[in-house]
Design an enzyme around this catalytic site. Structure first.
Site, short mmCIF file in Angstrom:
data_model
loop_
_atom_site.label_atom_id
_atom_site.label_comp_id
_atom_site.label_asym_id
_atom_site.label_seq_id
_atom_site.Cartn_x
_atom_site.Cartn_y
_atom_site.Cartn_z
N GLU A 112 -7.14 4.69 7.64
CA GLU A 112 -6.93 6.11 7.35
C GLU A 112 -8.15 6.70 6.66
O GLU A 112 -8.47 7.88 6.85
CB GLU A 112 -5.65 6.27 6.50
CG GLU A 112 -4.40 6.06 7.35
CD GLU A 112 -3.19 5.56 6.59
OE1 GLU A 112 -3.16 5.66 5.36
OE2 GLU A 112 -2.25 5.08 7.27
N SER A 134 3.04 -2.28 10.36
CA SER A 134 4.48 -2.31 10.60
C SER A 134 5.10 -3.67 10.31
O SER A 134 6.07 -4.06 10.96
CB SER A 134 4.81 -1.84 12.02
OG SER A 134 4.38 -0.50 12.20
N LYS A 189 0.11 4.22 -0.26
CA LYS A 189 -0.55 5.41 0.28
C LYS A 189 -0.28 6.60 -0.67
O LYS A 189 -0.15 6.40 -1.87
CB LYS A 189 -0.10 5.69 1.71
CG LYS A 189 -0.18 4.44 2.59
CD LYS A 189 -0.06 4.75 4.05
CE LYS A 189 0.03 3.45 4.83
NZ LYS A 189 -0.13 3.62 6.24
N GLU A 210 -5.74 -5.10 10.39
CA GLU A 210 -4.75 -4.05 10.61
C GLU A 210 -5.05 -3.32 11.92
O GLU A 210 -5.86 -2.38 11.93
CB GLU A 210 -4.78 -3.05 9.46
CG GLU A 210 -4.43 -3.63 8.11
CD GLU A 210 -3.79 -2.59 7.21
OE1 GLU A 210 -2.68 -2.84 6.73
OE2 GLU A 210 -4.38 -1.52 7.01
N HIS A 228 -9.68 1.11 4.67
CA HIS A 228 -8.42 1.32 5.38
C HIS A 228 -8.68 2.27 6.56
O HIS A 228 -9.49 3.20 6.45
CB HIS A 228 -7.37 1.91 4.44
CG HIS A 228 -5.99 1.90 5.03
ND1 HIS A 228 -5.57 2.84 5.94
CD2 HIS A 228 -4.95 1.04 4.87
CE1 HIS A 228 -4.33 2.56 6.31
NE2 HIS A 228 -3.93 1.47 5.67
N ASN A 255 0.87 -1.18 0.00
CA ASN A 255 0.00 0.00 0.00
C ASN A 255 0.91 1.22 0.00
O ASN A 255 1.47 1.58 1.04
CB ASN A 255 -0.89 -0.02 1.25
CG ASN A 255 -1.73 1.24 1.39
OD1 ASN A 255 -1.84 2.03 0.44
ND2 ASN A 255 -2.32 1.44 2.56
N GLY A 273 2.06 2.15 10.73
CA GLY A 273 3.00 3.27 10.59
C GLY A 273 3.67 3.67 11.89
O GLY A 273 4.30 4.73 11.97
#
Ligand code: PEP
Length: 246
Positions: free
Chosen positions: A94, A207, A9, A163, A92, A7, A169
């Site tokens: 985010e 991560s 991003k 996730e 996701h 991904n 991250g």
């Protein structure tokens, strides 16, 4: 066969993508696992061209729940298909956090993708506060239930990505045991909806890197990874691919 999805991003440039995709394609082991690159929409055509002749698959990072029409800024699943897109990430964290995406919307996006032959990678995961409050199971089950509710008849065609938000991250990875525990729950939930739950890929994301990939991927219900930061560095991404291909 395991699936490793990168991904990117909102990262990349024409020049950087060129070097990254060429290095990944050149370094893939002969019997590599499935590998997808989920790239920003403006780069779909570039990466479609760069990956040709390799085993790499193309992915998008989102898809509209609508088929077409007056939805400024949105990308439909049929448009993505025209660029050879095989996967689309939906839900996701985010997007849930910064764009207010709800469980119901994520389910509709998965439906739109499936209707056009794009495999949705449905992300679920709890925040740190939810984990500390003992709500992990309730949260991930609720998120997946919404997708099963709307897509029950073809639920075996989705990919799920667990996730934990606190691991994305942050450099803080779930332990293999923590991840396996949630993956097993998700598998059980899928098994209640389909006879093919065993063949649904449940990816771990958060991560994952060259150093921890092998131990995560060794867990019985971890069928691959969704990789953010480490997917932007060819050597790291290739080490994860190698671990998943072993
Ligand atoms: C992600 O954003 O899907 C992700 C797993 O990111 P990272 O690997 O950087 O934690």
């Amino acid at each position: 066969m395991k699936l490793i999805a990168g991904n990117w991003k909102m990262n990349g440039s024409l020049e950087a993508n060129d070097a990254l995709v060429r290095a990944i394609a050149a370094g893939m082991p002969p019997s590599a696992c499935d590998v997808a690159l989920c790239v920003p929409a403006p780069y779909l055509a570039q990466v479609q061209m760069l990956k040709s002749g390799s085993k790499l698959e193309l992915g998008a990072q989102d898809v509209s729940q609508h088929a077409q029409g007056a939805y400024t800024g949105e990308l439909s699943a049929s448009m993505l298909r025209e660029f050879g897109v095989r996967y689309a990430i939906v839900g996701h964290s985010e997007r849930r956090q910064y764009h207010g995406e709800t469980d119901a919307l994520v389910a509709e996006k998965a439906k739109a993708a499936l209707a056009h032959g794009v495999t949705p990678i449905v992300c679920v995961g709890e925040t740190l506060a939810q984990r500390e409050a003992g709500q992990t199971e309730e949260v991930v089950k609720r998120q997946l239930a919404a997708v099963i509710h709307v897509n029950g008849h073809c639920i075996s065609e989705i990919v799920v990505a667990y996730e934990p938000v606190w691991a994305i991250g942050t450099g803080r990875t779930a332990t293999p045991e923590q991840a396996q525990q949630v993956h097993a729950l998700l598998r059980k939930q899928l098994a209640a909806a389909t006879a093919h739950a065993q063949s649904v890929h449940i990816l771990y994301g958060g991560s994952m890197n060259a150093a921890n990939a092998a131990s995560l991927l060794a867990q019985p219900d971890i069928d691959g990874g969704l990789i953010g930061g480490a997917s932007l560095k060819a050597p790291d991404f290739l080490q994860i691919i190698a671990a998943a291909s072993a």
